[in-house]
Design an enzyme around this catalytic site. Structure first.
Site, PDB file in Angstrom:
ATOM      1  N   CYS A 198       0.872  -1.178   0.000  1.00  0.00           N
ATOM      2  CA  CYS A 198       0.000   0.000   0.000  1.00  0.00           C
ATOM      3  C   CYS A 198       0.908   1.227   0.000  1.00  0.00           C
ATOM      4  CB  CYS A 198      -0.993  -0.010   1.159  1.00  0.00           C
ATOM      5  SG  CYS A 198      -0.339   0.314   2.794  1.00  0.00           S
ATOM      6  N   HIS A 246      14.775 -12.844  12.152  1.00  0.00           N
ATOM      7  CA  HIS A 246      14.551 -12.566  13.566  1.00  0.00           C
ATOM      8  C   HIS A 246      13.100 -12.680  14.008  1.00  0.00           C
ATOM      9  CE1 HIS A 246      18.499 -10.059  13.988  1.00  0.00           C
ATOM     10  NE2 HIS A 246      18.691 -11.237  13.403  1.00  0.00           N
TER      11      HIS A 246
END
Length: 104
Positions: free
Chosen positions: A28, A61
């Site tokens: 977006c 991570h």
């Protein structure tokens, strides 16, 4: 064209929840709206990446399963590098696994 981005995020979230080990990509203008919409579901870990290094880190991570790109703020070459890093990077586990489990 302007669209109701939560509708598109919901479609992707539904697909990810019904397809084992799947990942998705949302885009977006700023990436914030799509990130918020996708992360409303407890099974989604959507990460906003504006550089290829960030796309790699959200996989390593955070075990992100959705990459969100800020379409107004990056060029196509950067976006493609983010996609490649997101799709080819594995979750490191280890010290990160406990943290990610706290998100569910």
């Amino acid at each position: 064209n302007s669209v109701d981005y939560p509708d598109y995020a919901k479609k992707l979230v539904t697909k990810i929840k019904t397809t084992k080990n799947s990942k998705g990509i949302l885009i977006c203008g700023s990436g914030i709206g799509m990130s918020i919409a996708a992360n409303r579901d407890k099974n989604i870990r959507a990460g906003l990446a504006f550089k290829p290094e960030i796309a790699k880190l959200i996989r390593e991570h955070n075990d992100a399963n959705v990459l969100v790109l800020p379409g107004r703020f990056m060029n196509i070459q950067e976006a493609l590098k983010c996609v490649v890093n997101f799709l080819t990077t594995k979750f490191e586990g280890g010290r990160h696994k406990n943290r990610v489990s706290k998100l569910s």
